[in-house]
Scaffold this motif. Structure first.
Motif, mmCIF file in Angstrom:
data_model
loop_
_atom_site.group_PDB
_atom_site.id
_atom_site.type_symbol
_atom_site.label_atom_id
_atom_site.label_comp_id
_atom_site.label_asym_id
_atom_site.label_seq_id
_atom_site.Cartn_x
_atom_site.Cartn_y
_atom_site.Cartn_z
ATOM 1 N N GLN A 13 40.008 41.232 41.878
ATOM 2 C CA GLN A 13 40.623 41.145 43.203
ATOM 3 C C GLN A 13 41.248 39.771 43.410
ATOM 4 O O GLN A 13 40.815 38.786 42.802
ATOM 5 C CB GLN A 13 39.577 41.410 44.274
ATOM 6 C CG GLN A 13 39.072 42.847 44.284
ATOM 7 C CD GLN A 13 38.162 43.107 45.470
ATOM 8 O OE1 GLN A 13 37.638 42.187 46.090
ATOM 9 N NE2 GLN A 13 37.972 44.378 45.794
ATOM 10 N N SER A 128 44.569 42.643 41.664
ATOM 11 C CA SER A 128 44.975 43.616 42.668
ATOM 12 C C SER A 128 43.779 43.999 43.524
ATOM 13 O O SER A 128 42.641 44.042 43.042
ATOM 14 C CB SER A 128 45.544 44.867 41.991
ATOM 15 O OG SER A 128 45.834 45.865 42.945
ATOM 16 N N SER A 129 44.059 44.281 44.789
ATOM 17 C CA SER A 129 42.997 44.758 45.672
ATOM 18 C C SER A 129 42.936 46.290 45.675
ATOM 19 O O SER A 129 42.096 46.872 46.346
ATOM 20 C CB SER A 129 43.225 44.224 47.088
ATOM 21 O OG SER A 129 44.503 44.584 47.543
#
Length: 129
Positions: A13, A128-129
């Motif tokens: 994340q 990436s979330s």
């Protein structure tokens, strides 16, 4: 011929951390400048960080200064890249590279891919979330 094998990539994340490793196949690893590069599909390869043979001199791209740290353990024939405060724009394939024999690293020459003659297969980092 020195072989290089990267590991440690993955999905993280934004704001997270990863540590990449690059294992060299020969004891002569300690005699070479080493570096990390990265590349995304459709983009040019980008230099990330370089390190001298003894590990005392390190160099970084402006885009990663203060967040990424290059280091090496010559006793283990291993190069590292500690990646902190990761951003989505850090999402790329990361390669380690071995400097040519006789290459002495400096502020101006370390980013040039022509200075390196062996490359790993790469490890993917995705932020990436």
């Amino acid at each position: 011929q020195v072989q290089l094998v990267e590991s440690g990539g993955g999905l993280v994340q934004p704001g997270g951390s990863l540590r990449l490793s690059c294992a060299g196949s020969r004891a002569s690893f300690r005699t070479y400048v080493m570096a990390w590069f990265r590349q995304a599909p459709g983009k040019e390869r980008e230099s990330v960080a370089g390190i001298s043979q003894n590990g005392l001199s390190t160099y970084y791209a402006d885009s990663v200064k203060g967040r990424l740290v290059i280091s090496r353990d010559n006793a283990k024939n291993t190069l590292y890249l500690q990646m902190n405060s990761l951003k989505p724009e850090d999402t790329e394939l990361y390669y380690c590279a071995k400097g040519r024999a006789g290459f002495w690293i400096s502020t101006t020459n370390w980013p040039s891919g022509e200075r390196y003659d062996a490359w790993g297969q790469g490890t993917q980092v995705t932020v990436s979330s």
